[in-house]
Design an enzyme around this catalytic site. Structure first.
Site, PDB file in Angstrom:
ATOM      1  NE  ARG A 287      -3.054  -2.575   3.140  1.00  0.00           N
ATOM      2  CZ  ARG A 287      -3.585  -2.736   4.304  1.00  0.00           C
ATOM      3  NH1 ARG A 287      -3.476  -1.530   5.253  1.00  0.00           N
ATOM      4  NH2 ARG A 287      -4.084  -3.710   4.531  1.00  0.00           N
TER       5      ARG A 287
ATOM      6  CG  ASP B 296       1.209   6.078   3.603  1.00  0.00           C
ATOM      7  OD1 ASP B 296       0.521   5.145   3.783  1.00  0.00           O
ATOM      8  OD2 ASP B 296       2.130   6.123   4.343  1.00  0.00           O
TER       9      ASP B 296
ATOM     10  NE  ARG C 181       5.921  10.786   3.627  1.00  0.00           N
ATOM     11  CZ  ARG C 181       4.563  10.888   4.119  1.00  0.00           C
ATOM     12  NH1 ARG C 181       3.744   9.965   3.901  1.00  0.00           N
ATOM     13  NH2 ARG C 181       4.433  12.251   4.685  1.00  0.00           N
TER      14      ARG C 181
END
Length: 248
Positions: free
Chosen positions: A49, A51, A193
């Site tokens: 997945r 974001d 990140r």
């Protein structure tokens, strides 16, 4: 039969890959358009997945379909999809193949522009002076020595383990563009990140390389750096064992 669909997308206009109740997702658009084209309800399962705002240069999803594809399926589905989602290829796979659970490696890139670049607006993180890439590479190499990355995981994430095997992590500079590449068997939510933000702190002298050891040992997300913006992040590669694919 089961198929792997190889797709790419610009994540700017989406809440991420996964279907959400009050926002548009890549998964929702892909399933809806495939269902219309194939005249059957299609559900897809992805290798991972992304974001909101994160892009993908390569993501695999699997789906089941028993009828014959008529004509050029890739051309047809791309004509149904919006301009920011593309189907690259379709592959026949073994019946129990799973896009997520059979993946053995995933690779991400993070792009930083250190000079205003209108062609990378919204597609890279804009900085106005360059961090120390030598220090960031030294720090990045430390990641390969650890496995527990709870400190880089989004809080309150429901996972069974925070262990990831990172086998590649390095920075490169090409002119005014900095690129961070990282590969692992799996990633935690927000992990890349958070790593980029932490390495940038080291590159700008806000923390030291030794601090990185302490951050990882803390297992505390609050000790790591602020997450870098989503729009600079790209899922670039997903790898599988060869025996997953049937010969087309």
């Amino acid at each position: 039969m089961r198929y792997f669909l190889e797709i790419a997308y610009n994540g700017t206009n989406y809440c991420g890959w996964q279907i959400q109740p009050n926002a548009i997702s890549v998964q929702e658009v892909l399933e809806r358009k495939m269902s219309i084209l194939l005249q059957k309800e299609i559900k897809v399962h992805a290798a991972g997945r992304t974001d909101a705002g994160v892009h993908a240069k390569q993501l695999y999803v699997h789906f089941d379909y028993e009828a014959q594809f008529e004509g050029n399926f890739i051309y047809k589905i791309n004509s149904f999809l919006p301009s920011d989602i593309s189907v690259i290829a379709i592959h026949s796979v073994v019946d129990d193949a799973h896009a997520r659970f059979n993946a053995i490696a995933r690779e991400y890139e993070y792009l930083i522009s250190v000079k205003k670049n209108v062609f990378l607006e919204g597609l890279s993180y804009q900085l106005y002076h360059a961090p120390d890439i030598l220090k960031m590479n030294e720090a990045a190499s430390i990641l390969l020595k650890y496995q527990d990355f709870q400190c880089f995981s989004r809080s309150n994430t429901d996972v069974k383990t925070y262990f990831c095997d990172i086998n590649k992590a390095y920075w490169e500079r090409e002119g005014d563009l900095l690129k961070f590449t990282i590969q692992a068997d799996r990633f935690l939510r927000n992990m890349v990140r958070a790593i980029v933000g932490t390495l940038l702190n080291i590159g700008f002298g806000k923390s030291t390389i030794e601090d990185l050891h302490n951050i990882i040992a803390s297992k505390d997300r609050r000790e790591a750096g602020t997450s870098a913006p989503a729009h600079g992040l790209y899922l670039t590669k997903v790898e599988y064992p060869e025996d997953v694919f049937l010969r087309d």
